[in-house]
Design an enzyme around this catalytic site. Structure first.
Site, PDB file in Angstrom:
ATOM      1  N   ASP A  91       0.833  -1.210   0.000  1.00 26.54           N
ATOM      2  CA  ASP A  91       0.000   0.000   0.000  1.00 26.54           C
ATOM      3  C   ASP A  91       0.866   1.258   0.000  1.00 26.54           C
ATOM      4  OD1 ASP A  91      -2.449   1.202  -0.001  1.00 26.54           O
ATOM      5  OD2 ASP A  91      -2.848   0.943   2.129  1.00 26.54           O
ATOM      6  N   LYS A 177     -10.062   8.700  10.038  1.00 22.10           N
ATOM      7  CA  LYS A 177      -9.967   8.656   8.569  1.00 22.10           C
ATOM      8  C   LYS A 177      -8.506   8.501   8.167  1.00 22.10           C
ATOM      9  CE  LYS A 177      -9.489  11.576   5.255  1.00 22.10           C
ATOM     10  NZ  LYS A 177      -8.693  10.718   4.358  1.00 22.10           N
ATOM     11  N   GLY A 230      -0.500  15.654   9.382  1.00 24.56           N
ATOM     12  CA  GLY A 230      -0.478  15.855   7.938  1.00 24.56           C
ATOM     13  C   GLY A 230       0.209  17.158   7.590  1.00 24.56           C
ATOM     14  N   SER A 231      -0.208  17.724   6.479  1.00 21.93           N
ATOM     15  CA  SER A 231       0.497  18.905   5.963  1.00 21.93           C
ATOM     16  C   SER A 231       0.036  20.185   6.655  1.00 21.93           C
ATOM     17  CB  SER A 231       0.220  19.019   4.463  1.00 21.93           C
ATOM     18  OG  SER A 231      -1.153  19.242   4.250  1.00 21.93           O
ATOM     19  N   GLY A 235      -3.590  21.408   8.005  1.00 26.37           N
ATOM     20  CA  GLY A 235      -3.600  21.737   9.438  1.00 26.37           C
ATOM     21  C   GLY A 235      -4.250  23.091   9.697  1.00 26.37           C
ATOM     22  N   SER A 236      -3.961  24.067   8.843  1.00 24.87           N
ATOM     23  CA  SER A 236      -4.574  25.398   8.993  1.00 24.87           C
ATOM     24  C   SER A 236      -6.085  25.320   8.821  1.00 24.87           C
ATOM     25  CB  SER A 236      -4.047  26.356   7.918  1.00 24.87           C
ATOM     26  OG  SER A 236      -2.760  26.718   8.195  1.00 24.87           O
ATOM     27  N   LYS A 237      -6.507  24.532   7.822  1.00 26.38           N
ATOM     28  CA  LYS A 237      -7.959  24.383   7.592  1.00 26.38           C
ATOM     29  C   LYS A 237      -8.624  23.770   8.822  1.00 26.38           C
ATOM     30  CE  LYS A 237      -8.323  23.539   2.660  1.00 26.38           C
ATOM     31  NZ  LYS A 237      -8.549  22.538   1.638  1.00 26.38           N
ATOM     32  N   GLU A 252      -0.093  17.698  14.268  1.00 25.27           N
ATOM     33  CA  GLU A 252       1.301  17.273  14.033  1.00 25.27           C
ATOM     34  C   GLU A 252       1.572  17.528  12.567  1.00 25.27           C
ATOM     35  OE1 GLU A 252       3.276  16.158  16.338  1.00 25.27           O
ATOM     36  OE2 GLU A 252       1.863  15.692  17.943  1.00 25.27           O
ATOM     37  N   CYS A 286       7.978  13.181   8.678  1.00 28.72           N
ATOM     38  CA  CYS A 286       7.826  14.590   9.065  1.00 28.72           C
ATOM     39  C   CYS A 286       9.049  15.104   9.805  1.00 28.72           C
ATOM     40  CB  CYS A 286       6.585  14.751   9.918  1.00 28.72           C
ATOM     41  SG  CYS A 286       6.555  13.572  11.255  1.00 28.72           S
ATOM     42  N   GLU A 385       9.546  21.744   3.087  1.00 31.02           N
ATOM     43  CA  GLU A 385       9.608  20.288   3.202  1.00 31.02           C
ATOM     44  C   GLU A 385       9.496  19.661   1.809  1.00 31.02           C
ATOM     45  OE1 GLU A 385       6.163  18.526   5.170  1.00 31.02           O
ATOM     46  OE2 GLU A 385       7.626  17.520   6.449  1.00 31.02           O
TER      47      GLU A 385
HETATM   48  P1  NAD Z   1      -2.263  15.953   3.885  1.00 32.50           P
HETATM   49  O1  NAD Z   1      -2.347  17.077   4.821  1.00 32.50           O
HETATM   50  O2  NAD Z   1      -2.534  16.199   2.459  1.00 32.50           O
HETATM   51  O3  NAD Z   1      -3.268  14.799   4.311  1.00 32.50           O
HETATM   52  C1  NAD Z   1      -3.329  14.326   5.625  1.00 32.50           C
HETATM   53  C2  NAD Z   1      -4.720  13.828   5.894  1.00 32.50           C
HETATM   54  O4  NAD Z   1      -5.611  14.929   5.839  1.00 32.50           O
HETATM   55  C3  NAD Z   1      -5.228  12.810   4.875  1.00 32.50           C
HETATM   56  O5  NAD Z   1      -5.971  11.815   5.546  1.00 32.50           O
HETATM   57  C4  NAD Z   1      -6.140  13.634   3.994  1.00 32.50           C
HETATM   58  O6  NAD Z   1      -7.146  12.900   3.378  1.00 32.50           O
HETATM   59  C5  NAD Z   1      -6.706  14.591   5.017  1.00 32.50           C
HETATM   60  N1  NAD Z   1      -7.277  15.830   4.438  1.00 32.50           N
HETATM   61  C6  NAD Z   1      -6.923  16.470   3.298  1.00 32.50           C
HETATM   62  N2  NAD Z   1      -7.718  17.535   3.107  1.00 32.50           N
HETATM   63  C7  NAD Z   1      -8.579  17.590   4.147  1.00 32.50           C
HETATM   64  C8  NAD Z   1      -9.636  18.465   4.517  1.00 32.50           C
HETATM   65  N3  NAD Z   1      -9.979  19.517   3.773  1.00 32.50           N
HETATM   66  N4  NAD Z   1     -10.303  18.222   5.650  1.00 32.50           N
HETATM   67  C9  NAD Z   1      -9.978  17.180   6.432  1.00 32.50           C
HETATM   68  N5  NAD Z   1      -9.004  16.298   6.123  1.00 32.50           N
HETATM   69  C10 NAD Z   1      -8.301  16.501   4.997  1.00 32.50           C
HETATM   70  O7  NAD Z   1      -0.844  15.323   4.128  1.00 32.50           O
HETATM   71  P2  NAD Z   1      -0.228  14.029   3.500  1.00 32.50           P
HETATM   72  O8  NAD Z   1       0.207  14.396   2.121  1.00 32.50           O
HETATM   73  O9  NAD Z   1      -1.111  12.874   3.691  1.00 32.50           O
HETATM   74  O10 NAD Z   1       1.028  13.800   4.470  1.00 32.50           O
HETATM   75  C11 NAD Z   1       2.219  14.472   4.309  1.00 32.50           C
HETATM   76  C12 NAD Z   1       2.343  15.612   5.300  1.00 32.50           C
HETATM   77  O11 NAD Z   1       2.107  15.182   6.628  1.00 32.50           O
HETATM   78  C13 NAD Z   1       3.733  16.172   5.329  1.00 32.50           C
HETATM   79  O12 NAD Z   1       3.675  17.576   5.276  1.00 32.50           O
HETATM   80  C14 NAD Z   1       4.305  15.717   6.657  1.00 32.50           C
HETATM   81  O13 NAD Z   1       5.295  16.496   7.203  1.00 32.50           O
HETATM   82  C15 NAD Z   1       3.140  15.645   7.504  1.00 32.50           C
HETATM   83  N6  NAD Z   1       3.344  14.657   8.558  1.00 32.50           N
HETATM   84  C16 NAD Z   1       3.563  15.090   9.821  1.00 32.50           C
HETATM   85  C17 NAD Z   1       3.793  14.182  10.846  1.00 32.50           C
HETATM   86  C18 NAD Z   1       4.031  14.632  12.265  1.00 32.50           C
HETATM   87  O14 NAD Z   1       4.026  13.806  13.162  1.00 32.50           O
HETATM   88  N7  NAD Z   1       4.240  15.884  12.518  1.00 32.50           N
HETATM   89  C19 NAD Z   1       3.765  12.811  10.570  1.00 32.50           C
HETATM   90  C20 NAD Z   1       3.535  12.404   9.261  1.00 32.50           C
HETATM   91  C21 NAD Z   1       3.313  13.348   8.260  1.00 32.50           C
END
Ligand code: NAD
Length: 491
Positions: A91, A177, A230-231, A235-237, A252, A286, A385
């Protein structure tokens, strides 16, 4: 392989019957399809989590009772460790030994929080000394309620464990999710929870798009807490969505973490840890130490050794023995990382090694591990990043210069320092503006220790007892403990 949503203790397709493809990043083949949850499905999941919290008594169980479920889940994961690790490889793309490590860590995380759940019973109330003897007071911890957990694709099962285990230990119920590109192992977690008899509604897993299922979670009025990894932009949203009805949040997010190597360091050890800091999990970490600063006395020698060893890394399908670098997770991620390397070159960076699709790998999202030098300090390659196997390396002269360069970032997730001089290493560790600091290593992560970032790398801490606090409210209960009249209005 599971393909349906797990809601209220039952497997079900999405309400509109839609699915999305699961692609193996090593072969680019569609290997499966999973349900794409709608906002309606999320609503059902949240309502079931609400009921499990408000009516069915999950938070009323003792910590020891909840711990039993958590330990059973840990056991269930371990019993299927190799099989789940294999799913993670097909996966996500990561090499099998890394996936195997992740799955073992995920099980360990459930065991760890089982221990903390038990401690909640031993230590439920904290008496508060008041200056007025007519009153007694105590503080108690209570679960926040329904947690909406949204996770990325880089450690699919482990990120799920980092959220689900402390939330359930605290007495919260969860709607999780997973990232749309890596849904498989979260569904196995649901299957294990189901097998061990976790009450319906306590854990719900909704696979699907961030913009649909994720958005529905963050917008839902009956979710009390959002836990996100995530990103930064997402995160801001989430923070903005949480602001509407004052949901609790923990975030995070990303990083651009520095690794400072002083010239008294052992070059071989430094090269090993630099590589571990950026090539593990194809650099999709991350906390990856993606900006390496090396003191000028050893810079040339270290760079030569780093390039030599980087070129030797065995690339391939994560299921093959001996592979240390698999494909990136998705076509999109591959395109983004390649674009970042091209932008770095255009900004003046030199590719010391790597930088392209490896020869003989026409299929799969493969990329050579890449070392960039001469990266301008104001370029995106130095500041943003990349989230791939790409390290920027540059020399420095003095400790002060190294610290200034290290801290000159809007991120503050992690930082590492290497020196044989313990006092210097401690001194530098103390002034790094980052939530996670490694001395003489980079990346080892322990469930017991707090994890999270300064600055734009996030809010709150996961793991350890801090991870449990994420899911707890603090309540004071104050008693007027004398028979005396208060006598303000009524004399
Ligand atoms: P992403 O922010 O695109 O997605 C993360 C999650 O958010 C996914 O499940 C996605 O479906 C969901 N998402 C996207 N849009 C959304 C919305 N509008 N409302 C609610 N949920 C939504 O990030 P990614 O591409 O999956 O992961 C990579 C990023 O995550 C990198 O920037 C990385 O640094 C960060 N990250 C941080 C850590 C940490 O512990 N700090 C760990 C792993 C990854």
């Amino acid at each position: 392989m599971r393909s349906e949503l797990y809601i209220d203790g039952k497997w079900r397709p999405s309400s509109d019957g839609r699915t999305f493809d699961v692609v193996n990043p090593a072969t680019e083949e569609v290997i499966h399809k999973v349900a794409a949850a709608t906002a309606e499905d999320v609503d059902v999941a949240v309502k079931s989590a609400r009921r499990a919290f408000d009516k069915d008594g999950w938070p009323k169980l003792s910590g020891a009772q909840r711990a039993k479920y958590l330990r059973a889940i840990a056991q269930g994961i371990r019993a299927r460790q190799a099989e789940i690790a294999r799913l993670e490889v097909i996966d996500n793309g990561k090499p099998f030994p890394e996936a195997d490590w992740d799955v073992a860590d995920a099980a360990g995380c459930f065991d760890f929080y089982a221990g903390l759940a038990e401690q909640l019973d031993n230590n439920p109330e904290e008496p508060i000394a008041l200056p007025d003897a007519r009153f007694t007071s105590k503080a108690v911890k209570e679960p926040i309620g329904v947690a909406g957990a949204i996770i990325p694709w880089n450690y699919p099962l482990l990120m799920a464990a980092w959220k689900v285990a402390p939330a359930l230990a605290a007495g919260c119920t969860v709607v999780l999710k997973p990232a749309e590109v890596t849904s498989l192992t979260a569904l196995e977690l649901a299957a294990i929870a189901d097998d061990v008899g976790l009450p319906a509604g306590v854990l719900n897993i909704v696979t699907g798009a961030g913009s649909v299922a994720g958005q529905a979670i963050i917008d839902h009025r009956e979710v009390d807490k959002l836990a996100f990894t995530g990103s930064g932009p997402v995160g801001s949203k989430i923070m903005a969505a949480a602001a509407r009805d004052i949901k609790r949040i923990s975030l995070e997010l990303g990083g651009k973490s520095p690794f400072v190597v002083f010239d008294d360091a052992d070059i071989e050890e430094a090269v090993e840890w630099i590589m571990f800091g950026i090539f593990w999990n194809q650099g999709q970490v991350c906390s990856a130490t993606s900006r390496v600063l090396v003191q000028d006395g050893i810079y040339d020698r270290l760079l030569a050794r780093l390039v030599e060893e980087t070129k030797k890394i065995r690339i391939g399908n994560g299921l093959e023995d001996g592979v240390l670098l698999g494909p990136l997770v998705s076509k999109r991620q591959h395109q983004q990382v390649v674009a970042a390397i091209e932008a770095a070159k255009a900004a003046g960076a030199t590719v010391a090694c790597g930088g392209k699709r490896p020869d003989g790998f026409e299929t799969g999202y493969y990329l050579e591990p890449t070392v960039l030098t001469d990266v301008p300090l104001e370029s995106d390659a130095w500041r943003e990043e990349i989230f791939g196997p790409v390290v920027c390396i540059r020399p420095f002269s003095t400790e002060e210069e190294a610290i200034d360069l290290a801290n000159d970032s809007r991120f503050g997730l992690a930082a590492a320092v290497m020196s044989r001089d313990d006092r210097r290493a401690e001194r530098v560790a103390a002034v790094f503006r980052a939530g996670i600091v490694w001395i003489n290593c980079s990346q080892p992560t322990f469930t017991e220790a707090p994890w999270g970032g300064y600055k734009e790398s996030g809010i709150g801490r996961e793991l350890g007892r801090w991870g449990l606090e994420n899911y707890l409210e603090t309540k004071q209960i104050t008693r007027f403990a004398t028979g005396e009249k208060w006598g303000w209005y009524i004399k």
